[in-house]
Design a protein around this motif. Structure first.
Motif, PDB file in Angstrom:
ATOM      1  N   LYS A 293       0.908  -1.049   0.060  1.00 43.69           N
ATOM      2  CA  LYS A 293       0.010   0.035  -0.003  1.00 43.69           C
ATOM      3  C   LYS A 293       0.938   1.271   0.088  1.00 43.69           C
ATOM      4  O   LYS A 293       1.788   1.192   0.822  1.00 43.69           O
ATOM      5  N   GLY A 294       0.603   2.356  -0.783  1.00 41.64           N
ATOM      6  CA  GLY A 294       1.326   3.276  -0.947  1.00 41.64           C
ATOM      7  C   GLY A 294       2.809   3.244  -1.543  1.00 41.64           C
ATOM      8  O   GLY A 294       3.644   4.120  -1.190  1.00 41.64           O
ATOM      9  N   ILE A 295       2.974   2.290  -2.464  1.00 41.40           N
ATOM     10  CA  ILE A 295       4.256   2.279  -2.908  1.00 41.40           C
ATOM     11  C   ILE A 295       4.608   3.221  -4.026  1.00 41.40           C
ATOM     12  O   ILE A 295       5.618   3.714  -4.137  1.00 41.40           O
ATOM     13  N   GLY A 296       3.576   4.057  -4.420  1.00 43.33           N
ATOM     14  CA  GLY A 296       3.691   4.931  -5.485  1.00 43.33           C
ATOM     15  C   GLY A 296       3.243   4.574  -6.958  1.00 43.33           C
ATOM     16  O   GLY A 296       2.787   3.417  -7.175  1.00 43.33           O
ATOM     17  N   LEU A 297       3.495   5.299  -8.046  1.00 40.96           N
ATOM     18  CA  LEU A 297       3.219   5.237  -9.384  1.00 40.96           C
ATOM     19  C   LEU A 297       4.000   4.177 -10.008  1.00 40.96           C
ATOM     20  O   LEU A 297       5.258   4.275 -10.175  1.00 40.96           O
ATOM     21  N   VAL A 298       3.285   2.736 -10.209  1.00 41.87           N
ATOM     22  CA  VAL A 298       4.061   1.785 -10.953  1.00 41.87           C
ATOM     23  C   VAL A 298       4.125   2.001 -12.301  1.00 41.87           C
ATOM     24  O   VAL A 298       3.132   2.196 -12.950  1.00 41.87           O
ATOM     25  N   THR A 299       5.238   2.129 -13.107  1.00 43.25           N
ATOM     26  CA  THR A 299       5.534   2.533 -14.499  1.00 43.25           C
ATOM     27  C   THR A 299       5.655   1.443 -15.222  1.00 43.25           C
ATOM     28  O   THR A 299       5.342   1.465 -16.410  1.00 43.25           O
ATOM     29  N   ASN A 300       6.145   0.261 -14.550  1.00 46.26           N
ATOM     30  CA  ASN A 300       6.268  -0.964 -15.375  1.00 46.26           C
ATOM     31  C   ASN A 300       6.402  -2.371 -14.628  1.00 46.26           C
ATOM     32  O   ASN A 300       7.113  -1.983 -13.435  1.00 46.26           O
TER      33      ASN A 300
END
Length: 129
Positions: free
Chosen positions: A26-33
């Motif tokens: 939870k709250g890791i951030g914007l996953v881009t790949n």
């Protein structure tokens, strides 16, 4: 079989057999790949700031390591020998080896050093790798 899903702030794991969705981080951030690694592992990039990312490796649902990457990672590719290649929004290409040693490669070096058939990467207008 499981499916890793990244959102703008959380990381999920969907179990296709039981049809359940579980929040892994939870709250890791914007996953881009997200890219499949060796065995039951995945490699993923998360945008930290506009120009920086964090690269994570998860195996069997647990974080194995994370690497602060000083560039905006937009593409990840893995090769059979567990090599991890990272492409950036700025058009740079990096190789992250098993010891988490980061090497910058120019396209001329890659063309000279590798045979394209060994890299097995398809280039197109929409993906860096």
């Amino acid at each position: 079989h499981v499916l890793w899903i990244g959102s703008e702030k959380d990381l999920y794991l969907y179990d296709m057999k039981s049809r359940t969705l579980k929040i892994m981080v939870k709250g890791i951030g914007l996953v881009t790949n997200i890219e499949k690694g060796e065995g039951n592992s995945v490699i993923l990039s998360v945008r930290k700031t506009t120009n920086e990312s964090v690269i994570y490796k998860f195996k069997n649902g647990r974080e194995v390591w994370k690497y602060d990457f000083k560039y905006d990672c937009t593409a990840i590719a893995t090769i059979e020998n567990s090599s991890i290649w990272l492409g950036t929004r700025q058009g740079q290409l990096f190789h992250l080896d098993n010891a988490l040693y980061l090497c910058f490669y120019s396209m001329l070096y890659i063309i000279y050093y590798y045979k394209w058939s060994e890299i097995n990467i398809t280039w197109n207008e929409n993906r860096v790798l």
